[in-house]
Design a protein around this motif. Sequence first.
Motif, PDB file in Angstrom:
ATOM      1  N   LYS A   1       0.834  -1.205   0.000  1.00  6.72           N
ATOM      2  CA  LYS A   1       0.000   0.000   0.000  1.00  6.72           C
ATOM      3  C   LYS A   1       0.868   1.254   0.000  1.00  6.72           C
ATOM      4  N   VAL A   2       1.905   1.257   0.831  1.00  2.00           N
ATOM      5  CA  VAL A   2       2.814   2.408   0.890  1.00  2.00           C
ATOM      6  C   VAL A   2       3.547   2.581  -0.438  1.00  2.00           C
ATOM      7  N   ARG A   3       3.985   1.482  -1.016  1.00  2.00           N
ATOM      8  CA  ARG A   3       4.680   1.555  -2.311  1.00  2.00           C
ATOM      9  C   ARG A   3       3.790   2.136  -3.404  1.00  2.00           C
ATOM     10  N   PHE A   4       2.561   1.649  -3.490  1.00  2.00           N
ATOM     11  CA  PHE A   4       1.660   2.129  -4.537  1.00  2.00           C
ATOM     12  C   PHE A   4       1.253   3.587  -4.292  1.00  2.00           C
ATOM     13  N   LEU A   5       1.140   3.980  -3.026  1.00  2.00           N
ATOM     14  CA  LEU A   5       0.861   5.382  -2.714  1.00  2.00           C
ATOM     15  C   LEU A   5       1.994   6.280  -3.199  1.00  2.00           C
ATOM     16  N   LEU A   6       3.233   5.912  -2.893  1.00  2.00           N
ATOM     17  CA  LEU A   6       4.385   6.714  -3.314  1.00  2.00           C
ATOM     18  C   LEU A   6       4.487   6.779  -4.837  1.00  2.00           C
ATOM     19  N   LEU A   7       4.240   5.641  -5.487  1.00  2.00           N
ATOM     20  CA  LEU A   7       4.251   5.641  -6.947  1.00  2.00           C
ATOM     21  C   LEU A   7       3.168   6.555  -7.505  1.00  2.00           C
ATOM     22  N   ASN A   8       1.979   6.492  -6.931  1.00  2.00           N
ATOM     23  CA  ASN A   8       0.870   7.305  -7.392  1.00  2.00           C
ATOM     24  C   ASN A   8       1.174   8.790  -7.246  1.00  2.00           C
ATOM     25  N   VAL A   9       1.765   9.173  -6.116  1.00  2.00           N
ATOM     26  CA  VAL A   9       2.135  10.578  -5.902  1.00  2.00           C
ATOM     27  C   VAL A   9       3.162  11.029  -6.935  1.00  2.00           C
ATOM     28  N   CYS A  10       4.172  10.196  -7.171  1.00  2.00           N
ATOM     29  CA  CYS A  10       5.200  10.532  -8.162  1.00  2.00           C
ATOM     30  C   CYS A  10       4.602  10.685  -9.559  1.00  2.00           C
ATOM     31  N   PHE A  11       3.738   9.770  -9.941  1.00  2.00           N
ATOM     32  CA  PHE A  11       3.112   9.832 -11.263  1.00  2.00           C
ATOM     33  C   PHE A  11       2.228  11.070 -11.389  1.00  2.00           C
ATOM     34  N   CYS A  12       1.518  11.421 -10.310  1.00  2.00           N
ATOM     35  CA  CYS A  12       0.681  12.630 -10.323  1.00  2.00           C
ATOM     36  C   CYS A  12       1.532  13.879 -10.532  1.00  2.00           C
ATOM     37  N   VAL A  13       2.672  13.934  -9.864  1.00  2.00           N
ATOM     38  CA  VAL A  13       3.570  15.085  -9.987  1.00  2.00           C
ATOM     39  C   VAL A  13       4.088  15.203 -11.410  1.00  2.00           C
ATOM     40  N   PHE A  14       4.530  14.099 -11.987  1.00  2.00           N
ATOM     41  CA  PHE A  14       5.042  14.122 -13.349  1.00  2.00           C
ATOM     42  C   PHE A  14       3.935  14.467 -14.353  1.00  2.00           C
ATOM     43  N   ALA A  15       2.748  13.909 -14.148  1.00  2.00           N
ATOM     44  CA  ALA A  15       1.631  14.220 -15.054  1.00  2.00           C
ATOM     45  C   ALA A  15       1.286  15.706 -14.979  1.00  2.00           C
ATOM     46  N   GLY A  16       1.224  16.255 -13.758  1.00  2.00           N
ATOM     47  CA  GLY A  16       0.939  17.673 -13.587  1.00  2.00           C
ATOM     48  C   GLY A  16       2.014  18.543 -14.227  1.00  2.00           C
ATOM     49  N   PHE A  17       3.263  18.147 -14.093  1.00  2.00           N
ATOM     50  CA  PHE A  17       4.374  18.915 -14.668  1.00  2.00           C
ATOM     51  C   PHE A  17       4.279  18.976 -16.191  1.00  2.00           C
ATOM     52  N   PHE A  18       4.065  17.825 -16.823  1.00  2.00           N
ATOM     53  CA  PHE A  18       4.007  17.814 -18.287  1.00  2.00           C
ATOM     54  C   PHE A  18       2.731  18.476 -18.813  1.00  2.00           C
ATOM     55  N   TYR A  19       1.648  18.422 -18.043  1.00  2.00           N
ATOM     56  CA  TYR A  19       0.426  19.134 -18.444  1.00  2.00           C
ATOM     57  C   TYR A  19       0.671  20.636 -18.412  1.00  2.00           C
ATOM     58  N   TRP A  20       1.328  21.098 -17.343  1.00  2.00           N
ATOM     59  CA  TRP A  20       1.675  22.526 -17.239  1.00  2.00           C
ATOM     60  C   TRP A  20       2.629  22.931 -18.358  1.00  2.00           C
ATOM     61  N   LYS A  21       3.623  22.097 -18.621  1.00  2.00           N
ATOM     62  CA  LYS A  21       4.617  22.392 -19.653  1.00  2.00           C
ATOM     63  C   LYS A  21       3.976  22.478 -21.030  1.00  2.00           C
ATOM     64  N   HIS A  22       3.020  21.567 -21.257  1.00  2.00           N
ATOM     65  CA  HIS A  22       2.326  21.581 -22.549  1.00  2.00           C
ATOM     66  C   HIS A  22       1.514  22.863 -22.724  1.00  2.00           C
ATOM     67  N   ASN A  23       0.781  23.280 -21.706  1.00  2.00           N
ATOM     68  CA  ASN A  23      -0.066  24.460 -21.805  1.00  2.00           C
ATOM     69  C   ASN A  23       0.735  25.755 -21.864  1.00  2.00           C
ATOM     70  N   VAL A  24       1.894  25.798 -21.224  1.00  2.00           N
ATOM     71  CA  VAL A  24       2.688  27.024 -21.181  1.00  2.00           C
ATOM     72  C   VAL A  24       3.604  27.148 -22.390  1.00  2.00           C
ATOM     73  N   TYR A  25       4.275  26.051 -22.763  1.00  2.00           N
ATOM     74  CA  TYR A  25       5.288  26.119 -23.815  1.00  2.00           C
ATOM     75  C   TYR A  25       4.869  25.459 -25.117  1.00  2.00           C
ATOM     76  N   CYS A  26       3.809  24.660 -25.104  1.00  2.00           N
ATOM     77  CA  CYS A  26       3.339  23.977 -26.308  1.00  2.00           C
ATOM     78  C   CYS A  26       4.455  23.187 -26.995  1.00  2.00           C
ATOM     79  N   GLU A  27       5.242  22.497 -26.194  1.00  2.00           N
ATOM     80  CA  GLU A  27       6.346  21.726 -26.740  1.00  2.00           C
ATOM     81  C   GLU A  27       5.854  20.390 -27.301  1.00  2.00           C
TER      82      GLU A  27
END
Length: 254
Positions: free
Chosen positions: A183-209
């Motif tokens: 449970k702890v492992r999947f929670l940490l993975l989920n948090v990491c994936f959420c952070v990366f998804a949020g980062f690339f979504y922001w990057k796409h909307n701001v820079y349109c790369e």
Amino acid sequence: MLQGSNSLGHEKPLVIRMSFACCVLGSVCLPLLGLITCVSISFLFHFEDATGTHCQVPNYLPSISASISLSPECYIWRFCIGLHTAPRLLVAFTYFRFYKTRFAARVPESPLSCLSLAFSISENLGLLLLTYVSSTEMYFVHKEGFVLFIVSSLIYMLITCRLWKSIKKYSISPEDAKSHHWKVRFLLLNVCFCVFAGFFYWKHNVYCESGSYTFFALFEYLVVVSNMAFHLTAVWDFKSREIVIISSSEDKDF
């Protein structure tokens, strides 16, 4: 398993038994199957519609929101999510009863048990909202449903890990320790994936790369899959339990 017989003219109640693990597997496999099917259909047959963005830059993977807004993908996804909701809520209430029995009036575990149920229901409501209101129909409502799902699921997972830390502390069962560990492992993975998804979504909307939205879609898949994997740990928690449905019957003498 079905049980029922007729002896001396009296019909016994019909008894249906099912392993609780099957209920858990059904609540996880249905959305997983729906996700794989919808993304595959979108990729193979609706690639341009599913990968198009407002930036008009190359994109190589359809996002989940784009996939489930097309036809027939939206109907497949709605069918799978609608069908999995009842077993998912059954699992949530089973956890709640388990926690209340285990912790009774202990603080903070007892209040956390109530919060766990509340955020589990909230997570399911968010999933239903983003499922039945597509991004092409009402984007704001779909977005709010997605945010509700993500926030509720993260809080639910965090509370669950805290509760199972207490269970592991006083338990001699290796299954409880293994369940808490994963449970702890999947929670940490989920948090990491959420952070990366949020980062690339922001990057796409701001820079349109080119490729940013592709990475967002990839990490979005991983967010959902890690969430499913977390819920799948319930198989260890209730592996010895069964769901029993007994039909009511009345014997009448004439």
